[in-house]
Design an enzyme around this catalytic site. Structure first.
Site, PDB file in Angstrom:
ATOM      1  CB  ALA A  30     -55.456  -9.554  -0.908  1.00  0.00           C
ATOM      2  CB  SER A  32     -58.313 -15.304  -6.103  1.00  0.00           C
ATOM      3  OG  SER A  32     -57.132 -15.920  -5.618  1.00  0.00           O
ATOM      4  N   GLY A  33     -60.258 -16.221  -3.942  1.00  0.00           N
ATOM      5  CA  GLY A  33     -60.555 -17.219  -2.937  1.00  0.00           C
ATOM      6  C   GLY A  33     -60.583 -18.586  -3.569  1.00  0.00           C
ATOM      7  NE  ARG A  34     -56.365 -20.316  -3.813  1.00  0.00           N
ATOM      8  CZ  ARG A  34     -56.042 -19.136  -3.279  1.00  0.00           C
ATOM      9  NH1 ARG A  34     -56.037 -18.990  -1.967  1.00  0.00           N
ATOM     10  NH2 ARG A  34     -55.761 -18.117  -4.031  1.00  0.00           N
ATOM     11  CG  ASP A 256     -53.666 -14.925   4.869  1.00  0.00           C
ATOM     12  OD1 ASP A 256     -52.971 -14.331   5.719  1.00  0.00           O
ATOM     13  OD2 ASP A 256     -54.100 -14.358   3.847  1.00  0.00           O
ATOM     14  CB  THR A 279     -50.980  -9.583  -1.783  1.00  0.00           C
ATOM     15  OG1 THR A 279     -51.853 -10.204  -2.720  1.00  0.00           O
ATOM     16  CG2 THR A 279     -51.196  -8.087  -1.803  1.00  0.00           C
ATOM     17  CG  ASN A 316     -46.759  -7.268   7.450  1.00  0.00           C
ATOM     18  OD1 ASN A 316     -46.453  -7.899   8.460  1.00  0.00           O
ATOM     19  ND2 ASN A 316     -47.983  -7.259   6.974  1.00  0.00           N
ATOM     20  N   GLY A 427     -47.428 -18.083  -3.383  1.00  0.00           N
ATOM     21  CA  GLY A 427     -47.232 -17.840  -4.810  1.00  0.00           C
ATOM     22  C   GLY A 427     -45.811 -17.475  -5.174  1.00  0.00           C
TER      23      GLY A 427
END
Length: 496
Positions: A30, A32-34, A256, A279, A316, A427
């Site tokens: 949400a 960043s991307g990698r 994800d 997030t 959630n 994270g």
């Protein structure tokens, strides 16, 4: 539009497996991307991050949107780096957040996809429940109530204009990337299960529900399972990324969290809970069958599709969004950059009690002044208002730890399972204070890591499709556990 119906991170287990494969994961979060390349086999898991790019919501006069073309450019740049460094890449897999989508007509995207935090969905909730009460919805799709689930967004789309009537195809975000890469439109099951339009029992599109809601069935592509080959890269993609040959694009657990759960190093999933913490904090159990009882509905638990037909029975929790939005607000007000590890260390040194609030309160969902909202919640509930950034941070972490522990207990009660360990991946597994306090409040050990569980799950499913690993989820998780041993936090008696 063709349609099918059917920086570095490194770790390695000892020894190299015969037939190991190099595969590339495009992991879209949400914020960043990698792009991560993995070398994966039965005795090997080595990873390298070859591209990172920002993902920021874009406010416009008609709402909050995603910059999906910017994200796609970031993915192509990362894949070009992957091909330069690892020319033998066998496949590409894409995962992302759930529920959001692009509408297409004649192969062209109509407008800019909305962000799930856009406020337009309130009208969609009302319109949907006027046709199908939530109790009936839950029996059919097994999903917890979240006002941004895809079926509510589509109802808002219906009431807000004619765009839905112009579309011939709907693609969820990872399927949209797969279409851009291959020209083939599919709907991967784990992500499709979050739309609210898949029947929780059959795992297929619920045609009766779709008709009742007045939504166009024809825009929904055929469903495919994780591990299915979507197609090969189009010629323009090969030119953009510098590939000498077409590369397979493989469906993974494209939600994800579905990929993250594959990457959880659970040795016995029947006695473990998981928290995929970023997030959002996705807190739950892996089951063989859905649980759609009245008690599960009342507790707002969801039954989402997992890899290999497993069920992600989870709830959630707002997650580290609370902290990241607070830090953003403080940096805006102070004009200075905040060092997050230092802030968390200061929060950990606080010895006096802090407010424990409800992270699931709807006021905390939109972007904005998060500390102000937390303070308002505390005033309304006669809790002490934090007096410093460190106290706010400690309050957020304690509130999340309590919500995580409570949710694990509820999941165990709803399923009749005994849970004796909690895995935290993503994270949040790097946040030592959060892991320790979750163990304390749950009263059972927490195993933290790996941080890149989503990318690991993505890579493992691709490697299995290439014949480079064993076939069961347990064998895949054993590879992850050997390569990235988790950090163990034992509970203490203190929950103050």
């Amino acid at each position: 539009m063709s349609r099918s119906r059917s920086g570095a991170v490194a770790g390695a287990a000892s020894g190299a497996a015969r037939g190991a494969a190099s595969v590339a994961a495009v992991d879209l979060g949400a914020t960043s991307g990698r792009v991560i390349v993995g070398r994966v086999g039965d005795g090997e898991l080595a990873m390298q991050t070859v591209g990172r790019f920002e993902n920021r919501a874009v406010p416009t006069p008609n709402g909050l949107h995603w910059d999906l073309l910017g994200l796609y450019r970031g993915a192509l740049t990362g894949l070009a780096a992957a091909v330069r460094e690892h020319p033998s890449i066998a496949s590409i897999g894409v995962d992302s957040w759930a529920v959001d989508y692009g509408l297409f007509a004649g192969g062209r995207m109509l407008g800019t996809p909305f962000h799930y935090r856009d406020e337009r969905t309130a009208a969609g909730v009302e319109a949907t429940h006027a046709r199908v009460p939530f109790e009936d919805l839950y029996r059919r799709n097994g999903l917890q109530f979240l006002p941004f689930n895809t079926l509510y967004q589509l109802a808002a789309e219906r009431t807000g204009g004619a765009l839905l009537d112009l579309a011939d195809t709907l693609l969820l975000v990872p399927d949209l990337f797969g279409y851009y890469l291959t020209g083939t439109a599919v709907a991967e099951r784990t992500n499709a299960s979050t739309t609210g339009l898949v029947n929780v029992t059959t795992g297929e599109w619920d045609d009766e529900l779709i008709a009742t809601l007045g939504l166009p069935r024809g825009i929904l592509p055929g469903l495919v399972d994780p591990g299915a080959r979507i197609g090969t890269t189009l010629p323009y993609v090969q030119r953009e990324i510098g590939a000498a040959r077409p590369i397979d694009v493989v469906a993974v657990g494209s939600h994800d969290t579905a990929s993250a759960v594959v990457g959880v190093p659970m040795t016995d999933a029947s006695r473990a809970a998981y928290i995929s913490c970023g997030t959002w904090g996705l807190v739950g159990l892996e089951l063989e069958h859905p649980v759609t009882t009245d008690a599960a509905r009342a507790a707002n638990f969801t039954n989402e599709g997992g890899v290999d037909g497993r069920v992600r029975f989870l709830h959630n929790v707002m997650g580290l969004w609370l902290l990241s939005e607070s830090v953003r607000q403080w940096e805006l007000e102070s004009g200075s950059k905040i060092d997050l590890p230092t802030l968390i260390a200061e929060a950990g040194s606080i010895t006096t009690p802090v407010a424990v609030f409800d992270p699931d309160d709807a006021r905390f969902a939109p972007p904005g002044d998060m500390p102000g909202r937390i303070a308002a919640w505390c005033v309304e509930h006669d809790e002490p208002v934090p007096a410093s950034w460190a106290e706010f941070t400690r309050s957020i972490i304690e509130s999340l730890a309590e919500a995580f522990a409570r949710t694990v207990r509820t999941a165990a009660e709803l399923t009749g399972r005994a849970v004796d360990v909690i895995h935290i991946v993503g994270g949040g597994s790097l946040n030592t204070l959060l892991c320790r306090r979750t163990a304390d409040r749950a009263g059972i050990p927490v195993l933290a890591g790996p941080v890149e569980a989503t990318a690991i799950g993505n890579l493992l499913v691709q490697a299995r499709a290439q014949g480079a690993t064993g076939s069961s989820l347990e064998e895949l998780r054993a590879i992850a556990a050997a390569a990235f041993p988790p950090v163990r936090y034992e509970p203490t008696s203190s929950t103050d």
